[in-house]
Motif scaffolding. Structure first.
Motif, PDB file in Angstrom:
ATOM      1  N   LEU A  51       3.641  -9.830   9.504  1.00  0.00           N
ATOM      2  CA  LEU A  51       3.290  -8.994   8.365  1.00  0.00           C
ATOM      3  C   LEU A  51       1.832  -8.553   8.459  1.00  0.00           C
ATOM      4  O   LEU A  51       0.996  -9.284   8.965  1.00  0.00           O
ATOM      5  N   PRO A  52       1.523  -7.367   7.946  1.00  0.00           N
ATOM      6  CA  PRO A  52       0.125  -6.911   7.987  1.00  0.00           C
ATOM      7  C   PRO A  52      -0.738  -7.695   7.002  1.00  0.00           C
ATOM      8  O   PRO A  52      -0.219  -8.304   6.064  1.00  0.00           O
ATOM      9  N   PRO A  53      -2.059  -7.669   7.183  1.00  0.00           N
ATOM     10  CA  PRO A  53      -2.952  -8.328   6.223  1.00  0.00           C
ATOM     11  C   PRO A  53      -2.834  -7.684   4.843  1.00  0.00           C
ATOM     12  O   PRO A  53      -2.411  -6.527   4.712  1.00  0.00           O
ATOM     13  N   LEU A  54      -3.220  -8.406   3.825  1.00  0.00           N
ATOM     14  CA  LEU A  54      -3.098  -7.933   2.446  1.00  0.00           C
ATOM     15  C   LEU A  54      -3.833  -6.611   2.227  1.00  0.00           C
ATOM     16  O   LEU A  54      -3.375  -5.771   1.459  1.00  0.00           O
ATOM     17  N   ALA A  55      -4.941  -6.403   2.895  1.00  0.00           N
ATOM     18  CA  ALA A  55      -5.703  -5.159   2.737  1.00  0.00           C
ATOM     19  C   ALA A  55      -4.890  -3.936   3.156  1.00  0.00           C
ATOM     20  O   ALA A  55      -5.145  -2.826   2.681  1.00  0.00           O
ATOM     21  N   ASP A  56      -3.905  -4.115   4.040  1.00  0.00           N
ATOM     22  CA  ASP A  56      -3.076  -2.999   4.517  1.00  0.00           C
ATOM     23  C   ASP A  56      -1.794  -2.818   3.717  1.00  0.00           C
ATOM     24  O   ASP A  56      -0.984  -1.960   4.043  1.00  0.00           O
ATOM     25  N   TRP A  57      -1.570  -3.639   2.710  1.00  0.00           N
ATOM     26  CA  TRP A  57      -0.367  -3.505   1.885  1.00  0.00           C
ATOM     27  C   TRP A  57      -0.549  -2.330   0.934  1.00  0.00           C
ATOM     28  O   TRP A  57      -1.666  -2.081   0.455  1.00  0.00           O
ATOM     29  N   PRO A  58       0.524  -1.611   0.613  1.00  0.00           N
ATOM     30  CA  PRO A  58       0.415  -0.470  -0.311  1.00  0.00           C
ATOM     31  C   PRO A  58       0.309  -0.927  -1.768  1.00  0.00           C
ATOM     32  O   PRO A  58       1.245  -0.805  -2.557  1.00  0.00           O
ATOM     33  N   LEU A  59      -0.851  -1.474  -2.115  1.00  0.00           N
ATOM     34  CA  LEU A  59      -1.084  -2.026  -3.451  1.00  0.00           C
ATOM     35  C   LEU A  59      -2.350  -1.425  -4.039  1.00  0.00           C
ATOM     36  O   LEU A  59      -3.279  -1.074  -3.319  1.00  0.00           O
ATOM     37  N   SER A  60      -2.387  -1.351  -5.368  1.00  0.00           N
ATOM     38  CA  SER A  60      -3.609  -0.939  -6.051  1.00  0.00           C
ATOM     39  C   SER A  60      -4.051  -2.076  -6.965  1.00  0.00           C
ATOM     40  O   SER A  60      -3.230  -2.731  -7.596  1.00  0.00           O
ATOM     41  N   GLY A  61      -5.339  -2.321  -7.007  1.00  0.00           N
ATOM     42  CA  GLY A  61      -5.871  -3.325  -7.926  1.00  0.00           C
ATOM     43  C   GLY A  61      -5.777  -4.755  -7.448  1.00  0.00           C
ATOM     44  O   GLY A  61      -5.672  -5.662  -8.258  1.00  0.00           O
ATOM     45  N   VAL A  62      -5.820  -5.010  -6.151  1.00  0.00           N
ATOM     46  CA  VAL A  62      -5.743  -6.377  -5.630  1.00  0.00           C
ATOM     47  C   VAL A  62      -7.070  -7.086  -5.888  1.00  0.00           C
ATOM     48  O   VAL A  62      -8.136  -6.552  -5.597  1.00  0.00           O
ATOM     49  N   ALA A  63      -6.991  -8.286  -6.471  1.00  0.00           N
ATOM     50  CA  ALA A  63      -8.202  -9.066  -6.755  1.00  0.00           C
ATOM     51  C   ALA A  63      -7.913 -10.549  -6.591  1.00  0.00           C
ATOM     52  O   ALA A  63      -6.802 -10.995  -6.835  1.00  0.00           O
ATOM     53  N   LYS A  64      -8.945 -11.277  -6.155  1.00  0.00           N
ATOM     54  CA  LYS A  64      -8.887 -12.732  -6.082  1.00  0.00           C
ATOM     55  C   LYS A  64     -10.007 -13.274  -6.946  1.00  0.00           C
ATOM     56  O   LYS A  64     -11.009 -12.596  -7.169  1.00  0.00           O
TER      57      LYS A  64
END
Length: 177
Positions: A51-64
């Motif tokens: 699977l690709p890294p989280l930064a390459d996922w088609p998501l908006s608003g990812v935060a930790k």
């Protein structure tokens, strides 16, 4: 047989050789013929190196919450209060290591539970599955994937093992403060 006889000395010498050579022979046998090496896996989830890294996922608003946090991301395409509560309880069950894990709800209506962030899918991904849970390392690489019907205790066991084998960096506390 006298104490200092040649036979007694030879026996002592052979015992000394056995003490040092026997473990080497056993280790060689374990490597060569796979004696005593477990064949099973230790993780209950599916390892996901493809699977690709989280930064390459088609998501908006990812935060930790923290820079060095592991991330639990679960796909929530419909109302999923029960599933969100399940992962909230798992997060609390981590005890003193709970601060090293962040939760991210992917999709789903309504507000997130305390301590969780939300993100929305911007487009469909081939690996997306309703109810799926992914565990990401602090750099954003997917490590484990769980189906929706996995037992919470198995995920907790895997997370505890991951956190134990990957201790927090010494300066991680300074990042939080």
């Amino acid at each position: 047989m006298p104490v200092n006889s040649p036979a007694s000395s030879r026996l002592k010498l052979l015992a000394l050789f056995a003490v040092f050579l026997l473990p080497m022979a056993v280790a060689w046998g374990m490597v060569e013929w796979r004696w005593g090496i477990p064949e099973g896996r230790t993780a209950h989830g599916r390892l996901t190196p493809d699977l690709p890294p989280l930064a390459d996922w088609p998501l908006s608003g990812v935060a930790k919450q923290g820079e060095d946090d592991w991330l639990l991301a679960f796909d929530c395409p419909a109302p999923c209060g029960e599933q969100a509560d399940r992962w909230w309880r798992l997060h609390r069950a981590l005890g003193r290591d709970a601060h090293r894990v962040s939760r991210l709800r992917l999709g789903g209506p309504g507000a997130a539970l305390p301590g969780a962030a939300t993100a929305e899918w911007t487009e469909e991904a081939t690996w997306r599955a309703p109810g799926r849970l992914w565990v990401f390392d602090p750099r954003g690489k997917p490590v484990l994937e769980y189906a929706s019907e996995v037992e919470t205790s198995l995920v907790l066991e895997d997370l505890e093992r991951l956190l134990k084998r990957n201790p927090a960096p010494p300066d991680a506390r300074l990042h939080r403060e």
